[in-house]
Every structure is written in structure tokens, then in C-alpha cells.
Design an enzyme around this catalytic site. Structure first.
Site, short mmCIF file in Angstrom:
data_model
loop_
_atom_site.label_atom_id
_atom_site.label_comp_id
_atom_site.label_asym_id
_atom_site.label_seq_id
_atom_site.Cartn_x
_atom_site.Cartn_y
_atom_site.Cartn_z
N LYS A 35 -11.71 18.05 88.89
CA LYS A 35 -12.33 17.66 87.62
C LYS A 35 -12.92 18.87 86.91
O LYS A 35 -12.75 19.04 85.69
CB LYS A 35 -13.41 16.60 87.87
CG LYS A 35 -12.85 15.25 88.29
CD LYS A 35 -13.96 14.28 88.64
CE LYS A 35 -13.41 12.94 89.09
NZ LYS A 35 -14.48 11.97 89.42
N SER A 81 -17.77 16.23 89.49
CA SER A 81 -18.39 15.53 90.61
C SER A 81 -17.57 14.30 90.98
O SER A 81 -16.93 13.69 90.13
CB SER A 81 -19.83 15.12 90.25
OG SER A 81 -20.47 14.50 91.35
N ASP A 82 -17.62 13.97 92.25
CA ASP A 82 -16.96 12.75 92.70
C ASP A 82 -17.71 12.20 93.91
O ASP A 82 -18.31 12.95 94.67
CB ASP A 82 -15.50 13.00 93.08
CG ASP A 82 -14.72 11.70 93.14
OD1 ASP A 82 -14.31 11.22 92.07
OD2 ASP A 82 -14.53 11.16 94.24
N GLN A 83 -17.67 10.89 94.04
CA GLN A 83 -18.31 10.23 95.17
C GLN A 83 -17.30 9.35 95.89
O GLN A 83 -16.55 8.60 95.25
CB GLN A 83 -19.48 9.37 94.70
CG GLN A 83 -20.24 8.70 95.84
CD GLN A 83 -21.32 7.77 95.31
OE1 GLN A 83 -21.03 6.64 94.92
NE2 GLN A 83 -22.56 8.24 95.28
#
Length: 200
Positions: free
Chosen positions: A57, A73-75
Site C-alpha cells: 500500500k 497499513s494493514d491488519q
């Protein structure tokens, strides 16, 4: 979204939750959609997936705005290595919570920083959420009241979702909301952006 080439800080996300979190730091920033696919590779571990997507990203926007610092960001949530995504519907949310009842769910929230088309920093903050034993009535009531259909794990811990837990373990509770602000502040300072200064 058209951004100026002079933009200093860009959040590579369309998430209203991440935007609201970054706004807490009172730093001027813009948002852009990285348009990255969020599918896992075969046998990819949850933490590795979160880290890779955070990088992708950030890089997707950094290549277009090389002078900016870009945050990606990623979760990823997992129950015994099984990925738990966003439910998207009431039945799916209720099914997720039935699955999580009495269990420990692990969340991995990665944040990456890119500049000039290169990742210059990356962090990943783990969080363990331990769920109470939940009755069918409690699950139905919670989902109906809070409608957490766009949240991995089918809860909003910053709201009524806190009632679902017996404990929460993390170095940074904002990680569970989607962007670990302690890690973000730390890396931004290293990159020359101090949230405690009025200008950047």
C-alpha cells in the site's frame, strides 16, 4: 484523488478508522487509495500477510508521489492461524463471534513508511484478544446494536465491543483500531516529522 507533488505526508488508505486515528496526531496529511489486492498467498502466515500488504500500500502511492512520506497499513486477524476477515453481513458477523467465543484471537497490525519508491521503515504490532463465552442472545444483541460489519473479528473494541472480552494484550491499543499510533509516532520522528511540533 489528485494530490499536490509538494504533499509531505500521505496515508495510503480509504479507511475512515485509519484516517480518524492519524487525525489524532494533528499533523497535516492527505489520503489516497492504493488500490492493492488484499488476498493472501498460499500458506502465508498472518503476520507476514499484514507486513506485505502494508508495504504494498505504501509503495503503490510512493511511486506516484516520491517526495512524500507515505504510510501504508494493514491488519490481519487470525484464530489458530485461520484468517478472520471483515464479515460484511449480519449472519457472517454472528458466525464469526460464535467462532471466537471463549477463544483467543490474534491481530497483527502492520504499518509501513515509504519514500522515493522504497520502504524506509516498517513495524508490526501484535494484539491478543481473549473473548468471553458468549451466548447466542448476547451475540445477536451486540451485532444488532453496533453493526460491526466492516471490522475484522466483528467487533469495535472502542465501543460496545469491549464487553465481549476477558482481556486484551498489546503494547499499543490503537493497533486494534487499525493503525498503531505509538509505532507511527516513533517512525515519523525518525523521518523528521514530530507530532509535538506545530509545523512539519
Amino acid at each position: 484523488m489528485e494530490l499536490s507533488q509538494s504533499t509531505t505526508l500521505i496515508l495510503a488508505s480509504t479507511s475512515k478508522y485509519r484516517r480518524a486515528l492519524l487525525e489524532r496526531l494533528a499533523i497535516p496529511f492527505s489520503c489516497a487509495d492504493p488500490k492493492t489486492a488484499e488476498t493472501a498467498y498460499e500458506n502465508e502466515a498472518p503476520e507476514a500477510l499484514a507486513r506485505r500488504l502494508g508495504d504494498e500500500k505504501a509503495l503503490a502511492i510512493s511511486t506516484m508521489y516520491p517526495n512524500a512520506i507515505v504510510i501504508g497499513s494493514d491488519q490481519v486477524a487470525a484464530l489458530s492461524e485461520k484468517l478472520i476477515g471483515k464479515p460484511g453481513s449480519v449472519p457472517a458477523a454472528e458466525a464469526q463471534l460464535r467462532l471466537c467465543s471463549g477463544q483467543a484471537v490474534h491481530f497483527f497490525t502492520a504499518v509501513s513508511f515509504a519514500r522515493n519508491g522504497h520502504v524506509v521503515a516498517q513495524r508490526c504490532v501484535p494484539t491478543t484478544v481473549r473473548f468471553r463465552e458468549l451466548s447466542a442472545a448476547e451475540i445477536a444483541d451486540y451485532v444488532q446494536r453496533e453493526q460491526p460489519l466492516d471490522c475484522a473479528g466483528s467487533f469495535r473494541w472502542e465501543g460496545l465491543g469491549i464487553c465481549l472480552f476477558t482481556s486484551l494484550e498489546s503494547d499499543d491499543p490503537t493497533a486494534l483500531e487499525g493503525l498503531p499510533l505509538i509505532a507511527t509516532c516513533d517512525e515519523l520522528r525518525k523521518l523528521g516529522i514530530n507530532p509535538l511540533k506545530t509545523t512539519i
